[in-house]
Design a protein around this motif. Structure first.
Motif, PDB file in Angstrom:
ATOM      1  N   TYR B 147     -30.666  42.778 118.002  1.00 51.69           N
ATOM      2  CA  TYR B 147     -30.969  41.655 118.357  1.00 51.69           C
ATOM      3  C   TYR B 147     -31.521  41.643 120.102  1.00 51.69           C
ATOM      4  O   TYR B 147     -31.841  41.243 120.446  1.00 51.69           O
ATOM      5  N   HIS B 148     -30.601  42.821 120.362  1.00 51.86           N
ATOM      6  CA  HIS B 148     -29.803  43.339 121.336  1.00 51.86           C
ATOM      7  C   HIS B 148     -30.995  44.309 121.637  1.00 51.86           C
ATOM      8  O   HIS B 148     -31.072  45.482 120.875  1.00 51.86           O
ATOM      9  N   ALA B 149     -30.437  44.621 122.735  1.00 52.30           N
ATOM     10  CA  ALA B 149     -30.768  46.388 123.656  1.00 52.30           C
ATOM     11  C   ALA B 149     -29.937  47.623 123.117  1.00 52.30           C
ATOM     12  O   ALA B 149     -29.168  47.422 122.393  1.00 52.30           O
ATOM     13  N   PRO B 150     -30.469  49.208 122.394  1.00 54.95           N
ATOM     14  CA  PRO B 150     -29.693  49.458 122.259  1.00 54.95           C
ATOM     15  C   PRO B 150     -28.926  49.727 123.442  1.00 54.95           C
ATOM     16  O   PRO B 150     -28.934  49.905 124.486  1.00 54.95           O
ATOM     17  N   GLY B 151     -27.494  50.275 122.625  1.00 55.57           N
ATOM     18  CA  GLY B 151     -26.704  50.177 124.146  1.00 55.57           C
ATOM     19  C   GLY B 151     -25.552  49.032 124.006  1.00 55.57           C
ATOM     20  O   GLY B 151     -24.668  49.609 125.109  1.00 55.57           O
ATOM     21  N   SER B 152     -26.418  47.858 123.895  1.00 50.39           N
ATOM     22  CA  SER B 152     -25.409  46.486 124.269  1.00 50.39           C
ATOM     23  C   SER B 152     -24.357  46.549 124.056  1.00 50.39           C
ATOM     24  O   SER B 152     -23.809  47.061 122.284  1.00 50.39           O
ATOM     25  N   ASP B 153     -22.781  45.837 124.327  1.00 43.03           N
ATOM     26  CA  ASP B 153     -22.034  45.495 123.619  1.00 43.03           C
ATOM     27  C   ASP B 153     -21.811  44.558 122.666  1.00 43.03           C
ATOM     28  O   ASP B 153     -20.755  44.395 121.665  1.00 43.03           O
ATOM     29  N   ALA B 154     -22.728  44.184 122.312  1.00 42.80           N
ATOM     30  CA  ALA B 154     -23.037  42.722 121.311  1.00 42.80           C
ATOM     31  C   ALA B 154     -22.231  43.263 119.769  1.00 42.80           C
ATOM     32  O   ALA B 154     -22.843  44.279 119.098  1.00 42.80           O
ATOM     33  N   ALA B 155     -21.596  42.048 118.725  1.00 44.41           N
ATOM     34  CA  ALA B 155     -21.671  42.734 118.187  1.00 44.41           C
ATOM     35  C   ALA B 155     -21.042  42.047 116.787  1.00 44.41           C
ATOM     36  O   ALA B 155     -21.367  40.356 117.376  1.00 44.41           O
ATOM     37  N   PHE B 156     -21.332  42.109 115.493  1.00 45.29           N
ATOM     38  CA  PHE B 156     -21.120  40.955 114.984  1.00 45.29           C
ATOM     39  C   PHE B 156     -19.290  41.068 113.987  1.00 45.29           C
ATOM     40  O   PHE B 156     -18.671  42.271 113.782  1.00 45.29           O
ATOM     41  N   ASP B 157     -18.377  40.022 114.911  1.00 48.24           N
ATOM     42  CA  ASP B 157     -17.527  40.284 114.504  1.00 48.24           C
ATOM     43  C   ASP B 157     -16.790  38.821 113.980  1.00 48.24           C
ATOM     44  O   ASP B 157     -16.685  37.602 115.296  1.00 48.24           O
ATOM     45  N   PRO B 158     -16.270  38.667 112.898  1.00 49.88           N
ATOM     46  CA  PRO B 158     -16.137  37.527 112.359  1.00 49.88           C
ATOM     47  C   PRO B 158     -14.785  37.005 112.494  1.00 49.88           C
ATOM     48  O   PRO B 158     -14.452  35.794 113.195  1.00 49.88           O
ATOM     49  N   ASP B 159     -13.499  38.186 113.080  1.00 49.40           N
ATOM     50  CA  ASP B 159     -12.703  37.619 113.931  1.00 49.40           C
ATOM     51  C   ASP B 159     -12.681  36.969 115.272  1.00 49.40           C
ATOM     52  O   ASP B 159     -11.707  36.147 115.530  1.00 49.40           O
ATOM     53  N   GLN B 160     -13.973  36.633 115.783  1.00 52.89           N
ATOM     54  CA  GLN B 160     -14.083  36.268 117.448  1.00 52.89           C
ATOM     55  C   GLN B 160     -15.117  34.911 117.032  1.00 52.89           C
ATOM     56  O   GLN B 160     -15.637  35.061 118.046  1.00 52.89           O
TER      57      GLN B 160
END
Lengths: 388, 258
Positions: B147-160
């Motif tokens: 969904y994001h540009a390569p290198g983005s720090d977006a991540a799927f983190d269920p704990d957050q």
């Protein structure tokens, strides 16, 4: 109790599991050697016929794009068995009808096999496993609705005999349904539906079809059967539900000594341990309720997946997914489950998996059929009323 | 600003409604609309923003008959009817771009302008490859990265994520399957129905979009009688997350000249 020999027709000659991401769906078929695969089918067919000779019934199923089950067209193998066997009932469990484009074609295939076998076919319907929505291109949403609409259409196709009828449902549309041949069995072959959930079992009970549950162990099976009985009674089908309406599928290996039994049982566990599939293929969106996916993220795990993390014969026996040992031990293990869940009349025996060789498979079938089965049949007739 | 309305007596729609003046209907993409002030305030400076949540993306019951982008398009035309809005600016992103294109094909005379951000909905490439990557072969982590540009720090983190946010995430995956499963991400008829869309059209994508390719956007634009193409530098697919202010600027500028 009736017992059925069941094999998933696995192709086990694979690289180490660390070399591939998934045994299902994405595993390249260059890893399948057609010569080895054909030899495997020779022996799988022989094993079914051996089981028949020993007095067992025959069960087969299908899966798609996977090495765990190399029969993607069960009606074809069913047809072969219809002509190769002479006496056994033939259970196909099942037709993944939520993934089928034409339920009428399924009705025709089953009628054809029933004719070829002269009325020995038991027809199973399944929703289809989650992995296979991709190969079937089948929308993971509304699968239950599609399955039941398909079952309704198929049963009409089997039972209406006065010329064409039309069907305009939510999912399936047919202007002219008039199948030839119609089934040998009247009004239709016995219908089985599989479910491992209480919601599914309740619906199946309400319709009065036979319910089969797979590897759900002691407590899981009891819940599923309770839900089935509840659905049956609430639908007004009567207070008493015979155990022959209920089936349980488990791994079974019997030998004359514990050592051989354990060796065979270890090999059968391949069925559980080889099922390496990443989560996103195992749980497509919509296949289970949203909340179930949330719970998985919070650590909830399917009991079978949890077991596969550290499998052992003893643990599998304790959980009621494996029955293995000497005839007395196997008899005691099955009886224990039977009594815990309120009885079941059909035992679906996963009697071959992975690297269990032909001789070992044949020995397991023989020891069960000769030393365990007669006792189960006598002690647990299918007419017994299930429940507590 | 969040409103609920039973539309055409068949579906309860939840929609954001803010501002005054000319109406802009904005249809969200693969994730539920997020009323980011960087987007909303700028759009409201131009006019009234109406942004529904597509059925299936929230907890409201999805009508059993609804399973396609053109179903949603009919529903939104009904919503505007019932809000008393005749002519409007129409915009959408990704799945919402598809629904917008369907609406444009159905009622071109009601559109003042059309703006599509990284839209899907038509088949443009060869039959031997998917035009839009198969999101259902992606793990949750891969999907968020896509969904994001390569290198983005977006991540799927269920704990957050709260349970509510997780449920929203899974619901969005279910809903996209409902609309776009087969044919994958397109209506085969739609490309033949866009020639009547006479209003000014603008198609834009993030320069680093990993889902909607540059060629796809260009060929999509060619289906309209008159459409311009634009790219947002550095941005990935989910423009409302990555570049809300730029999206609002492009959109309102296009609306203003239309």
């Amino acid at each position: 109790m009736r017992a059925w020999h069941f094999s998933e027709n696995a192709y086990p000659y694979l690289p180490d599991a660390s070399d591939y991401e998934s045994i299902r769906i994405t595993l390249p078929n260059r890893l399948y050697d057609p010569v080895k695969g054909a030899a495997l089918f020779d022996r799988f067919l022989d094993e079914w016929l051996l089981a028949e000779d020993e007095g067992l019934e025959i069960m087969l199923n299908e899966h798609h794009q996977t090495a765990t089950c190399t029969d993607p067209a069960a009606p074809m193998v069913l047809s072969a068995l219809a002509r190769l066997s002479t006496r056994a009932r033939l259970l196909i469990l099942g037709n993944p009808v939520a993934n089928r484009r034409s339920p009428v074609r399924v009705a025709e295939e089953m009628a054809m096999a029933d004719i070829l076998s002269k009325g020995r076919v038991d027809v199973g319907f399944v929703r289809g496993v989650p992995y296979e929505v991709l190969p079937a291109n089948s929308n993971p949403l509304r699968m239950n609705e599609r399955m039941w609409e398909a079952v309704d259409l198929i049963t009409r196709a089997w039972t209406e005999h006065d010329g064409p009828f039309s069907f305009e449902g939510r999912f399936f549309h047919h202007r002219n349904v008039n199948i030839w041949p119609r089934p040998w069995q009247q009004p239709m072959p016995p219908i089985w539906v599989s479910s491992t959930s209480t919601g599914g079992a309740r619906q199946i009970g309400a319709k009065g079809h036979k319910l089969a549950t797979f590897l759900t162990g002691f407590d899981g099976t009891r819940k599923v059967y309770d839900a089935y009985r509840d659905g049956w009674r609430k639908a007004g089908l009567g207070d008493d539900i015979p155990t022959e309406r209920l089936a349980y599928a488990g791994l079974v290996y019997t030998a004359d000594n514990e050592e051989d039994a354990r060796r065979g049982a270890e090999k059968l566990l391949w069925y559980v341990t080889a099922n390496k599939v990443p989560r996103h293929l195992a749980s497509p969106p919509g296949y289970v309720p949203t909340i179930a996916n949330v719970q998985m993220m919070r650590g909830a795990e399917h009991p079978l997946s949890a077991f596969a993390q550290s499998p052992s014969v003893d643990m599998a026996i304790e959980k009621g997914i494996l029955f293995a040992g000497t005839p007395d031990q196997v008899h005691a293990q099955i009886s224990r489950l039977y009594n815990h869940v309120g009885g079941f009349g059909e035992l679906l025996i996963m009697g071959q998996a992975g690297f269990l060789e032909h001789d070992e498979t044949a020995d397991g079938i023989r020891w069960f059929a000769r030393e365990v089965y007669p006792r189960l049949r006598e002690e647990f007739p299918g007419t017994t009323v299930s429940g507590f | 600003m969040i409103k609920r309305k039973l539309v055409s007596a068949s579906a309860e729609l939840e929609f954001h409604d803010s501002g005054q003046g000319e109406a802009i209907l904005f249809l969200h993409g693969f994730r539920k609309f997020n009323a980011d002030p960087a987007f909303v305030d700028k759009v409201n400076a131009f006019g009234r923003l109406i942004a529904p949540v597509h059925p299936g993306f929230n907890e409201a019951q999805v009508p059993p008959w609804l399973d396609s982008a053109d179903d949603a398009a009919h529903l939104y035309l009904g919503l505007l009817d019932e809000l008393g809005i005749d002519r409007f600016h129409l915009a959408g992103a990704a799945l919402g771009g598809w629904i917008a294109a369907e609406m444009a094909s159905m009622a071109p005379e009601r559109l003042k302008s059309l703006t599509l951000f990284a839209p899907v909905g038509v088949k443009l490439g060869t039959r031997d490859a998917l035009d839009i990557p198969d999101l259902y072969k992606f793990s949750n982590e891969e999907l968020i990265r896509a969904y994001h540009a390569p290198g983005s720090d977006a991540a799927f983190d269920p704990d957050q994520m709260s349970d509510h946010e997780l449920a929203d995430f899974f619901r969005s995956r279910e809903a996209v399957a409902l609309y776009a499963w087969e044919p994958w991400m397109h209506n085969p008829k739609l490309r033949h129905r866009l020639k009547r869309v006479a209003c000014p059209a603008l198609l834009a994508r993030g320069e680093k979009d990993q889902l909607v390719a540059e060629w796809y956007l260009r060929d999509y634009a060619a289906l309209f009688p008159s459409a311009n193409v634009s790219q947002i530098p550095g941005a990935g697919h989910d423009l409302l997350q990555e570049a809300p202010a730029e999206v609002a600027a492009l959109l309102t500028k296009h609306c203003a000249v239309a």
